[in-house]
Design a protein around this motif. Structure first.
Motif, PDB file in Angstrom:
ATOM      1  N   VAL A 106       0.826  -1.214   0.000  1.00  0.00           N
ATOM      2  CA  VAL A 106       0.000   0.000   0.000  1.00  0.00           C
ATOM      3  C   VAL A 106       0.856   1.259   0.000  1.00  0.00           C
ATOM      4  O   VAL A 106       0.479   2.273  -0.591  1.00  0.00           O
ATOM      5  N   GLU A 107       2.023   1.198   0.639  1.00  0.00           N
ATOM      6  CA  GLU A 107       2.902   2.370   0.639  1.00  0.00           C
ATOM      7  C   GLU A 107       3.505   2.593  -0.750  1.00  0.00           C
ATOM      8  O   GLU A 107       3.649   3.724  -1.205  1.00  0.00           O
ATOM      9  N   SER A 108       3.832   1.505  -1.435  1.00  0.00           N
ATOM     10  CA  SER A 108       4.319   1.617  -2.809  1.00  0.00           C
ATOM     11  C   SER A 108       3.230   2.166  -3.729  1.00  0.00           C
ATOM     12  O   SER A 108       3.496   2.982  -4.617  1.00  0.00           O
ATOM     13  N   ASP A 109       1.985   1.716  -3.501  1.00  0.00           N
ATOM     14  CA  ASP A 109       0.864   2.220  -4.300  1.00  0.00           C
ATOM     15  C   ASP A 109       0.686   3.722  -4.110  1.00  0.00           C
ATOM     16  O   ASP A 109       0.432   4.449  -5.077  1.00  0.00           O
ATOM     17  N   LEU A 110       0.829   4.201  -2.884  1.00  0.00           N
ATOM     18  CA  LEU A 110       0.698   5.637  -2.631  1.00  0.00           C
ATOM     19  C   LEU A 110       1.837   6.407  -3.296  1.00  0.00           C
ATOM     20  O   LEU A 110       1.609   7.457  -3.896  1.00  0.00           O
ATOM     21  N   SER A 111       3.051   5.888  -3.227  1.00  0.00           N
ATOM     22  CA  SER A 111       4.181   6.546  -3.899  1.00  0.00           C
ATOM     23  C   SER A 111       3.942   6.627  -5.397  1.00  0.00           C
ATOM     24  O   SER A 111       4.200   7.654  -6.035  1.00  0.00           O
TER      25      SER A 111
END
Length: 198
Positions: A106-111
């Motif tokens: 999810v953090e990669s998706d936000l980035s």
């Protein structure tokens, strides 16, 4: 008399070596404990910076400065990061957080969403002369929080590398100086800055 002196000297040398070994083991265990505490602190800082980035991203998405599709895309990614964080918080045991609770995706998706939505052209539009001050402030918060996420992740991974280096030493393994503490893991996710390309 000479044999007794020789035995006394040998006993003193052995005693000195045992004291030196005990001091070294104690020093190594204390150092390892400090390094584990450093990893715990770095994980807490990273967690806080990720929450700030998600909140700033959600604020930008709802500011009205972006087109509806971009706003929805960014709001979905930011909400996913916030939701994933609250569903799987770091447990009571600080070392429990070493695995990052599976939040890398999810953090990669936000980035990725930030990099896509906030292209250099879009940032120039938001910074334009007639730019909305609320949107501009939200953009600056997103950029600042994204940079702090990068720095916090790097600091955490450096601390983990130090722990792993010390725990790989033979003396640490032989004397089990790490006890039952889990070996911390590196945190790996896409943390590129907004405007860094889709």
């Amino acid at each position: 008399m000479s044999a007794e002196n020789d035995l006394l000297v040998i006993a003193l040398v052995v005693l000195a070596l045992l004291i030196a070994l005990g001091w070294y083991l104690s020093y190594s265990a204390a150092r390892l404990d400090r390094l584990h505490a450093k990893v715990e602190g770095a994980m807490s800082v990273l967690d806080a910076q990720l929450v700030r980035r998600a909140e700033a991203s959600l604020e930008l998405a709802t500011s009205g400065a972006l087109d509806p599709a971009s706003s929805l895309f960014l709001a979905d990614a930011a909400s996913g990061a916030i939701r994933r964080r609250t569903e799987h918080p770091i447990g009571d045991d600080p070392l429990d957080g070493q695995h990052f609770a599976g939040r890398e995706g999810v953090e990669s998706d936000l980035s990725s969403a930030l990099a896509t939505v906030l292209s250099d052209d879009q940032q120039a539009v938001l910074r334009g002369n007639d730019g909305d001050p609320v949107a501009l402030e939200a953009l600056e918060r997103v950029e600042a929080s994204a940079l702090r996420v990068q720095l916090a992740r790097q600091f955490h991974n450096d601390a983990v590398a130090q722990v792993r280096r010390v725990r790989a030493k033979t003396v640490v393994r032989v004397f089990r100086l790490a006890g039952h503490a889990a070996l911390p893991d590196l945190v790996d996710f896409d943390d590129r800055l907004p405007g860094a390309g889709a």
